[in-house]
Scaffold this motif. Structure first.
Motif: not given
Length: 453
Positions: A347-363, A376-387
């Motif tokens: 999904s796309e963030k709006c153009t007014d995104f900020c640093q805190d939109d970078l979630a540890d669980e996501d890519i 790459v977030g600190s708590r994301c899975s290997d499958v997410e990284i590959k995809l």
């Protein structure tokens, strides 16, 4: 920490850790009869649902200046009153009128807004009867905006929810509550500050603390709007000349009280206007600087790019290197790769995104017009990284077709390792927020005690 989401530090405590569970104890006799005993064979035949459609959609079209002005005007016409409060100690107190529009990253604020809501008129009403009425049918809506700085604790939200909000509800009845995190504010809320939305570091000084002014102080503010003039913010950042950009305006104040008695130029405020900055933002930067420093004994100077005095560069660390290209503002897009929906989706963030939109669980996938970063977030899975990597490759190929004059270079980055090419897309980039883990403090204390023993 949940099952099958153990971090690498946890796994290292066990010999021969195996991420693959050979036996699934959650399966019943019915599920085995339907799918077969070999679960891996059954999974290989299934179609894995993946949604990457957001990567192929065009970038959101920004509103025209006329549309923005009309929207701001309508929202402010409906606003009948606004009460502002700030958390001091364990209770919210009235915010002085001159401080409205100034926010501090370690504080929490509450704005009680009363809006006019015209009542809908039934078409079946007698028109003649309506003409005889002198008063216009009106109703009011109460909205309470809660604002929390990125460095503030959750105590402010708890105090508001269990104390202040209940008092409001007794007096006004039903109240709509909108919680705003720093740089993730509601657009209607932002429109009430006439583009003078200023975010400072630290905590707000109370009247009893005003005398405790530090001997040497440097403040550096970055004025910028992200995709819309409604999102204009003036954010304090760490003094660094590398953040300067020809497309924006900055405010730098430097004061040395030890030399102030003998040197008239010991306290200066410079309004730096980039050569490609919009004239409207240059005027706004001057208004903000005068509002903040005209009554504090500062020499306020307006300087254009390439006209900086030596004191200006010294206050920023001595370096004169900065970026002159601001075209990334026309191309920057931030995508979130997540499994929240039960399958991999983007999904796309709006153009007014900020640093805190970078979630540890996501890519995250960031496009700045020249590079496409896979963050790459600190708590994301290997499958997410590959995809996510495969999705970013597809995005780069798609943009080569759509924008052949701007070929993208694909790059990989990790949390805490971001370069200037990445961080420049975020207004007011600072250190990542870190949650205090009491277990880490406990283990460090135990190790210190064992060492002393």
């Amino acid at each position: 920490m949940t099952f099958r989401n153990e971090p690498q530090v946890f796994k290292l405590k066990f010999n021969n850790w195996d991420d693959v569970i050979a036996v699934d104890f959650t399966r019943t006799a019915d599920s085995v009869a339907k799918t077969g005993a070999n679960l891996h064979e059954w999974m290989s035949k299934q179609e894995v649902k993946i949604d990457t459609s957001a990567l192929f959609l065009p970038r959101a079209r920004p509103m025209s200046s006329e549309e923005e002005d009309k929207l701001i005007e309508n929202w402010n016409e409906d606003l009948k009153s606004m009460g502002a409060f700030v958390l001091e100690g364990k209770k919210f107190t009235r915010l002085p009128e001159e401080e409205i529009g100034h926010f501090y990253s370690e504080d929490c604020y509450v704005f009680l807004c009363k809006y006019l809501v015209p009542l809908e008129i039934d078409e079946d009403e007698d028109e003649e009867a309506l003409k005889d009425e002198e008063e216009v049918l009106e109703d009011f809506q109460i909205i309470s905006y809660f604002w929390q700085g990125r460095d503030a604790s959750n105590m402010g939200w708890l105090t508001f929810t269990f104390d202040m909000l209940k008092t409001y509800q007794r007096h006004f009845g039903n109240i709509e509550v909108i919680k705003n995190q720093q740089q993730q504010e509601n657009f209607k809320f932002l429109s009430h500050f006439n583009r003078k939305f200023i975010i400072h570091h630290g905590k707000r000084k109370t009247k009893n603390q005003e005398d405790n002014i530090p001997k040497k102080k440097t403040e550096f503010f970055y004025l910028r709007s992200n995709g819309s003039k409604i999102t204009t913010r003036c954010i304090e950042i760490n003094p660094d000349s590398a953040v300067l950009n020809s497309g924006f305006c900055f405010i730098l104040s430097h004061r040395d009280d030890e030399q102030a008695k003998d040197n008239e130029n010991a306290a200066n405020t410079w309004i730096w206007i980039g050569s490609k900055a919009a004239e409207e933002e240059a005027e706004l930067a001057q208004e903000i600087a005068l509002q903040m420093y005209s009554n504090k004994g500062f020499n306020i100077q307006l300087i254009n790019e390439h006209e900086e005095p030596s004191q200006f560069w010294q206050a920023l660390g001595g370096r004169k290197a900065y970026e002159k290209d601001h075209s990334f503002m026309l191309y920057s897009r931030l995508f979130r790769c997540s499994n929240d929906k039960g399958y991999f989706s983007i999904s796309e963030k709006c153009t007014d995104f900020c640093q805190d939109d970078l979630a540890d669980e996501d890519i995250m996938i960031l496009d700045n017009g020249d590079q496409v970063f896979v963050w790459v977030g600190s708590r994301c899975s290997d499958v997410e990284i590959k995809l996510a990597l495969k999705s970013a490759q597809v995005y780069v190929q798609n943009m080569r077709i759509k924008q052949p004059d701007r070929p993208r270079q694909m790059m990989l980055t990790f949390k805490g390792k971001e370069s200037k090419r990445f961080s420049k897309c975020f207004h007011g980039w600072m250190k990542h927020r870190a949650l205090a883990d009491p277990r880490i403090k406990y283990l460090a204390t135990k190790e210190l005690q064992n060492g002393d023993a």
